[in-house]
Write an enzyme that holds these catalytic residues in place. Structure first.
Site: not given
Ligand code: GRF
Length: 219
Positions: A108, A89
């Site tokens: 995404h 993030m």
């Molecule tokens: C997912 O929804 C992905 O698309 C977004 O962040 C979330 C991550 O989930 N980029 P995780 O940490 O893999 O459980």
């Protein structure tokens, strides 16, 4: 066998799916290092459980470019070929992209180019779209704008909330991220401008979904 560096910031369910597919022999890759920019996230625990090297690089007080240079150093030291943003993030800079040109993949949770950015599920429900989905793409300098590798589509139901839609999309994320990495590992991906061609694959069936179902016109 492609060497992966996986960047995470949270729960790491996509990381888990990649680990599981590697361990099951479905994905011809090896995770050399998991890096989190946030301490104590569950993704790090998942890496530890599977004996995968992991580390935290804190971004506190660090310029974006300097932070990315630290990342590049770690990734190169671990002989990483392909960088996987699995719920990472933090905006990345050209420092990382120049070191790994068209070798950074992101997932995404929307059908790009619709709904870029964060927290898209509530926006999709509020907008009233009848289909949603997820996209794996190579990362370029823009936000969620890079060449698209693979997408999966799911229906949106009238009683959906952000959480139920997120859960439905996440199930597909767990499949298509590994699929995209495997296509890369097999050398099938060819980038032509904005388009990513997947050589030597059967075409997706020429079928369709209608939501809500159009019963009267069934024949
Ligand atoms: C997912 O929804 C992905 O698309 C977004 O962040 C979330 C991550 O989930 N980029 P995780 O940490 O893999 O459980």
């Amino acid at each position: 066998m492609v060497n992966l560096g996986v960047l995470v910031s949270g729960s790491g369910s996509n990381l888990q799916a990649i680990i599981d597919n590697i361990e099951a022999g479905r994905l011809n890759a090896r995770i050399k290092i998991v890096v989190s920019n946030v301490p104590d996230v569950f993704a790090l625990e998942r890496a530890r459980k599977h004996g995968i090297s992991s580390m935290v690089i804190s971004h506190a007080g660090c310029r974006r470019e300097d932070f990315d240079q630290k990342l590049v150093d770690v990734l190169k030291a671990n002989e990483v070929e392909l960088v996987i943003l699995a719920g990472y993030m933090r905006m990345i800079t050209s420092v990382l992209l120049r070191a790994f040109p068209m070798r950074v993949m992101n997932i995404h949770p929307a059908l790009l180019p619709a709904f870029p950015g964060t927290h898209v599920w509530q926006t999709e429900v509020d907008y009233g779209v009848k289909f949603a989905g997820c996209t794996v793409h190579f990362v370029d300098e823009g936000t969620d704008t890079g060449p698209i590798i693979i997408q999966a589509v799911v229906p949106v139901y009238d009683d959906d909330t952000a959480d139920t839609l997120n859960a439905r999309i996440l199930k597909q994320e767990h499949k298509i991220f590994s699929q995209a990495i495997q296509l890369y590992a097999e050398g099938r991906l060819e980038i032509k401008g904005r388009r990513v061609l997947a050589r030597g694959l059967a075409k997706a069936p020429d079928s369709f979904m209608i939501n809500p179902p159009a019963k009267i016109f069934d024949s």
